[in-house]
Design a protein around this motif. Structure first.
Motif, short mmCIF file in Angstrom:
data_model
loop_
_atom_site.label_atom_id
_atom_site.label_comp_id
_atom_site.label_asym_id
_atom_site.label_seq_id
_atom_site.Cartn_x
_atom_site.Cartn_y
_atom_site.Cartn_z
N ALA A 153 0.81 -1.22 0.00
CA ALA A 153 0.00 0.00 0.00
C ALA A 153 0.84 1.27 0.00
CB ALA A 153 -0.93 0.01 1.21
N GLY A 154 2.06 1.21 0.56
CA GLY A 154 2.81 2.45 0.72
C GLY A 154 4.29 2.32 0.43
N TRP A 155 4.64 1.54 -0.60
CA TRP A 155 6.06 1.31 -0.86
C TRP A 155 6.78 2.58 -1.28
CZ3 TRP A 155 8.05 2.22 -5.74
CH2 TRP A 155 7.15 2.29 -6.79
N GLN A 156 6.09 3.52 -1.93
CA GLN A 156 6.76 4.75 -2.33
C GLN A 156 7.13 5.59 -1.11
OE1 GLN A 156 3.78 6.18 -5.09
NE2 GLN A 156 4.99 5.50 -6.84
N GLY A 157 6.23 5.64 -0.13
CA GLY A 157 6.56 6.35 1.10
C GLY A 157 7.67 5.69 1.87
N LEU A 158 7.68 4.35 1.89
CA LEU A 158 8.78 3.63 2.53
C LEU A 158 10.11 3.95 1.86
CD1 LEU A 158 7.03 0.19 2.99
CD2 LEU A 158 8.13 1.44 4.85
N ALA A 159 10.11 3.97 0.54
CA ALA A 159 11.33 4.28 -0.19
C ALA A 159 11.81 5.69 0.13
CB ALA A 159 11.10 4.11 -1.69
N GLN A 160 10.88 6.63 0.26
CA GLN A 160 11.26 7.99 0.60
C GLN A 160 11.84 8.07 2.00
OE1 GLN A 160 7.69 10.25 -0.04
NE2 GLN A 160 7.76 10.00 -2.27
#
Length: 534
Positions: free
Chosen positions: A226-233
């Motif tokens: 659900a939130g891999w982009q936020g995790l990457a950031q």
């Protein structure tokens, strides 16, 4: 015994040393890699010696199960007024608490019994009261079958411990985990899984994924979905201290999709270690089909009522089976299946018959209570006559508004059949409740089942589609059908909830054991009601 005691003491010293130098599990921010490698090497040497002794001890105890159980029972009773070995443990007179009759509270409705059998097969988290042999045997088995699995910082642990319990390997091998112990003690379950996932994502060379329950791994990888982009950031910006660096290719692998993503993110992964009770079968199936496709699953322990009962010595086999360890808890067995409807009369561990199905009756240190646990154990005998349960079955709860008794596992199968009739729908999660729990808000109709489902692939269902579940229940349960035809049970009421509602429910409930499929308390019922969208 002395050698094992010294091994445990040395393992605890190494663990305390690691905490002093900067935190167990992560290797510590202030400790160099050579210190980590040295500690890990020493711990492995100690583990090997302790495991060898424990294996020999277990083999010896399994050769004479009756004597091992008799000595254990004497220890549990403290020796006061207990019979001598060879006379007491084999007689029912040594117990003053009678067993409840079949069909009573023990056999069905969840409340107290659900708490007793939660984690059957058991979670890999253990408390101080459980045998120290368990973690030693578990790590030895893991090293034997998956040689690379015990690499330093090679395991990602997903669990919210509230700071009160440790992973199974934290004592004998504290350098195993890639995240610090404190990552599991943050204020909420959701935050703990998020932080642990961050630490896991920076370790490209992970060998194992571990969770106390398969639902915790399911939710952690759900955060990734659900939130891999936020995790990457977060990884790139280093919001946690020390600075977390983003492994090359993490974004690209997530963007490719979720089938087999665990092995693509961590190419050296060998195994998933997690308890998978029957109530959480749905999560294990989902992980095997998608994120963890191609990875073997291993549940190391069989436990109930605060006691560790057995260990899985065969992780390479797809179907879990456990060696019941006769020195860990006093076990009796109630014959189950056809022809077992008479008054309760237990069979001792040494007298179980090959191929017979039993219910487990446990007497453990915690409270010395003697109670049947609804874990049906088909028990083909293992070497040295210690039974090895296959496919542990835990009918923890039933739906029963008129005495019809629909077990949760069979209800799940009926629900799956109904979902298959809804084009494009995929079952994500579900719970159910009896209408009496709603009180007056359930309306004036006959008692019925309230079912809450989270689906993927559809936004709504017609009334005809919803009724398919009631039809499946009538086809699968003749008694239920009879009551439906008489009008004494009303039709199932099916509700769709918002995406993520069940993950929020588990976060709100905290670390209380496996997911309860039949709700018995109004608070979680009102919580999931507030997430209904259709």
């Amino acid at each position: 015994m002395l050698l094992a005691g010294l091994a445990v003491v040395l393992a605890l010293v190494l663990w305390a040393w690691g905490r002093r130098l900067g935190g167990a599990g992560s290797g510590g921010a202030r400790r160099g890699p050579w210190g980590l490698v040295l500690r890990h090497w020493l711990a492995l040497r100690v583990l090997g010696r302790a495991a060898g002794w424990q294996r020999r001890h277990l083999e010896q105890a399994s050769k004479d199960v009756r004597r091992s159980q008799e000595h254990l029972l004497l220890r549990l009773q403290g020796g006061a007024g207990a019979a001598e070995p060879g006379t007491g443990a084999g007689h029912r007179g040594g117990f003053h608490r009678p067993l409840p009759r079949r069909g009573g509270a023990v056999a069905g409705r969840a409340g107290e019994i659900h708490r007793l059998v939660s984690g059957c097969p058991g979670s890999v988290s253990i408390s101080l009261s459980l045998p120290a042999q368990g973690p030693v045997l578990y790590l030895d088995v893991l090293r034997r079958v998956f040689p690379e699995a015990l690499r330093p910082r090679g395991t990602a642990r997903f669990s919210w411990a509230r700071g009160c319990s440790l992973p199974a390997a934290a004592w004998p091998l504290p350098t195993l985990y890639c995240a610090p112990e404190e990552a599991g003690a943050v204020p909420s379950r959701a935050a703990a899984l998020y932080v642990q996932l961050l630490f896991a994502l920076r370790e490209r060379a992970l060998r194992a994924l571990e969770a106390g329950l398969v639902s915790e791994l399911y939710d952690a990888l759900g955060v990734l979905r659900a939130g891999w982009q936020g995790l990457a950031q977060d990884l790139a910006s280093g919001r946690l201290s020390p600075r977390l660096e983003l492994p090359e290719g993490t974004r690209a692998e997530c963007a490719r999709g979720w089938d087999g993503v665990a092995r693509r993110l961590w190419p050296r992964l060998q195994v998933v270690v997690a308890a998978e009770p029957s109530g959480e079968q749905l999560y294990g199936e989902a992980l095997r089909e998608s994120e963890c496709r191609g990875l073997p699953f291993y549940c190391p322990f069989y436990g109930a009522a605060g006691a560790l009962l057995g260990v899985n010595l065969w992780p390479e086999q797809p179907d879990s089976r456990y060696l019941l360890c006769p020195g860990w808890a006093f076990c009796e067995f109630l014959p189950a299946g056809p022809g077992a409807e008479g008054p309760p009369e237990t069979v001792l561990l040494a007298d179980v018959q090959e191929g017979q199905e039993y219910e487990l009756v446990l007497t453990a240190q915690a409270g010395l209570s003697r109670c049947p646990l609804s874990c049906h154990l088909p028990t083909p005998c293992a070497p040295h006559h210690s039974p090895t349960p296959r496919h542990p079955h835990t009918p923890l709860q039933t739906l029963s508004v008129r005495g019809e008794g629909v077990p949760e596992e069979r209800f799940y199968q009926s629900l799956r059949r109904a979902v298959a009739m809804w084009p494009g729908a995929r079952l994500v999660d579900y719970v159910c409740a009896e209408s009496s729990l709603l009180g007056a808000s359930s309306g004036a109709c006959a008692p019925h089942y309230q079912v809450f489902v989270e689906l993927r692939g559809v936004r709504d269902l017609s009334e005809a589609q919803r009724y398919k579940l009631d039809q499946c229940l009538q086809e699968d349960f003749p008694v239920y059908k009879t009551f439906r035809l008489k009008g004494s049970i009303g039709p199932v009421r099916l509700h769709l909830v918002a995406a993520g509602a069940f993950r929020e429910l588990r976060d709100a409930a905290g670390p209380l054991g496996p997911m309860a499929r039949v709700l018995r308390e109004s608070r979680p019922l009102h919580f999931i009601q507030s997430r209904v969208v259709s």
